[in-house]
Write an enzyme that holds these catalytic residues in place. Structure first.
Site, PDB file in Angstrom:
ATOM      1  N   ASP A  26     -26.144  55.543   2.388  1.00 42.34           N
ATOM      2  CA  ASP A  26     -25.384  54.770   1.404  1.00 42.34           C
ATOM      3  C   ASP A  26     -23.907  55.092   1.568  1.00 42.34           C
ATOM      4  O   ASP A  26     -23.509  56.260   1.517  1.00 42.34           O
ATOM      5  CB  ASP A  26     -25.857  55.148  -0.010  1.00 42.34           C
ATOM      6  CG  ASP A  26     -25.329  54.217  -1.077  1.00 42.34           C
ATOM      7  OD1 ASP A  26     -24.161  53.785  -0.968  1.00 42.34           O
ATOM      8  OD2 ASP A  26     -26.077  53.920  -2.034  1.00 42.34           O
ATOM      9  N   TYR A  64     -18.964  41.879 -10.002  1.00 47.43           N
ATOM     10  CA  TYR A  64     -18.960  41.586  -8.566  1.00 47.43           C
ATOM     11  C   TYR A  64     -17.678  40.857  -8.175  1.00 47.43           C
ATOM     12  O   TYR A  64     -17.021  41.209  -7.185  1.00 47.43           O
ATOM     13  CB  TYR A  64     -20.181  40.757  -8.221  1.00 47.43           C
ATOM     14  CG  TYR A  64     -20.339  40.445  -6.753  1.00 47.43           C
ATOM     15  CD1 TYR A  64     -20.904  41.380  -5.892  1.00 47.43           C
ATOM     16  CD2 TYR A  64     -19.929  39.225  -6.223  1.00 47.43           C
ATOM     17  CE1 TYR A  64     -21.055  41.103  -4.535  1.00 47.43           C
ATOM     18  CE2 TYR A  64     -20.078  38.933  -4.885  1.00 47.43           C
ATOM     19  CZ  TYR A  64     -20.638  39.875  -4.038  1.00 47.43           C
ATOM     20  OH  TYR A  64     -20.778  39.596  -2.696  1.00 47.43           O
ATOM     21  N   GLY A  65     -17.297  39.838  -8.949  1.00 44.63           N
ATOM     22  CA  GLY A  65     -16.096  39.073  -8.636  1.00 44.63           C
ATOM     23  C   GLY A  65     -14.845  39.931  -8.669  1.00 44.63           C
ATOM     24  O   GLY A  65     -13.966  39.822  -7.800  1.00 44.63           O
ATOM     25  N   ALA A  66     -14.742  40.794  -9.682  1.00 45.30           N
ATOM     26  CA  ALA A  66     -13.573  41.672  -9.775  1.00 45.30           C
ATOM     27  C   ALA A  66     -13.514  42.617  -8.587  1.00 45.30           C
ATOM     28  O   ALA A  66     -12.437  42.899  -8.036  1.00 45.30           O
ATOM     29  CB  ALA A  66     -13.624  42.458 -11.089  1.00 45.30           C
ATOM     30  N   LYS A 121     -14.704  42.101  -5.550  1.00 52.33           N
ATOM     31  CA  LYS A 121     -14.332  41.384  -4.328  1.00 52.33           C
ATOM     32  C   LYS A 121     -12.864  40.961  -4.359  1.00 52.33           C
ATOM     33  O   LYS A 121     -12.208  40.911  -3.311  1.00 52.33           O
ATOM     34  CB  LYS A 121     -15.246  40.176  -4.128  1.00 52.33           C
ATOM     35  CG  LYS A 121     -16.683  40.555  -3.785  1.00 52.33           C
ATOM     36  CD  LYS A 121     -16.759  41.387  -2.509  1.00 52.33           C
ATOM     37  CE  LYS A 121     -18.193  41.701  -2.109  1.00 52.33           C
ATOM     38  NZ  LYS A 121     -18.268  42.473  -0.856  1.00 52.33           N
ATOM     39  N   ASN A 181     -19.704  45.542   5.060  1.00 52.54           N
ATOM     40  CA  ASN A 181     -20.605  44.519   4.542  1.00 52.54           C
ATOM     41  C   ASN A 181     -21.406  44.991   3.333  1.00 52.54           C
ATOM     42  O   ASN A 181     -21.987  44.172   2.615  1.00 52.54           O
ATOM     43  CB  ASN A 181     -21.568  44.079   5.657  1.00 52.54           C
ATOM     44  CG  ASN A 181     -22.497  42.974   5.228  1.00 52.54           C
ATOM     45  OD1 ASN A 181     -22.073  41.951   4.708  1.00 52.54           O
ATOM     46  ND2 ASN A 181     -23.786  43.177   5.419  1.00 52.54           N
TER      47      ASN A 181
END
Length: 207
Positions: free
Chosen positions: A31, A124-126, A128, A57
């Site tokens: 990880d 997740y959006g923040a 990225k 990724n």
């Protein structure tokens, strides 16, 4: 060298690559949020002697189904940021000298959620959006390396299925359909920046 959290799947890919003519692939399961695993990756790069390409990724949604912001637990948010932002930054930082020597390329896998706002995708959006910003800042500070934040588009992955539990996502393209665009990007090497994989021209073999 390839790396993933799932040992069995990772070794299966390594064996497939060996069967396809790439017998020297090093597979390290772990990880990337684990500093010890990152150290192992850096040591493996040193053993290999050169680094031309780093692909960040690894990602996590944090929770499934995804919560609205008022229900987003701070520990979940921290885990998302640790995986999607901190780990890519640390790997780039620790491998910077190798990448500089090779005048290499860094590909940070982004998402349309970095620039669009979807209910439940706040963490997740923040993360990225932050990754995109780091990628651009790396490019400003180290122009000898090419830095790309790539939005691959919707794909039929386990993570995407986790974002839509109980729904059929069979209409999404499989991840391998994005590979030609990524290979074209690495071949053409445009200036650093953020781009969508679908915007990278791919030559079609007419044979």
């Amino acid at each position: 060298m390839i790396d993933a959290r799932g040992t069995e799947a990772l070794h299966r890919v390594r064996d497939e690559l060996a069967a396809a003519g790439a017998p020297d692939v090093v597979a390290l399961a772990g990880d990337v949020t684990d500093a010890g695993h990152r150290d192992d990756l850096v040591a493996a790069v040193a053993w290999l002697g050169r680094l031309d390409l780093l692909v960040n990724n690894a990602s996590t949604l944090g929770a499934s189904p995804q919560p609205r912001l008022e229900a987003l637990d701070a520990d979940v948010l921290r885990r998302v940021l640790e995986t999607n932002v901190v780990a890519p930054h640390e790997l780039a930082r620790q491998l910077l000298a190798r990448l500089t020597t090779a005048r290499g390329v860094v590909v940070d896998v982004s998402s349309d959620a970095a620039s669009e706002h979807y209910e439940g995708w706040g963490a997740y959006g923040a993360s990225k959006a932050a990754l995109d910003h780091l990628t651009g800042t790396w490019a400003a500070e180290h122009p000898e390396i090419l830095w790309y934040a790539v939005d691959p588009g919707d794909m039929r992955t386990v993570m995407h299925q986790d974002a839509f539990p109980g729904e059929d996502i069979g209409d999404r393209p499989t991840p391998e359909t994005v590979v030609p665009s990524l290979l074209a990007l690495l071949e053409r090497r445009p200036p650093s920046g953020r781009l969508r994989a679908s915007d990278v021209p791919v030559e079609v073999d007419a044979r």
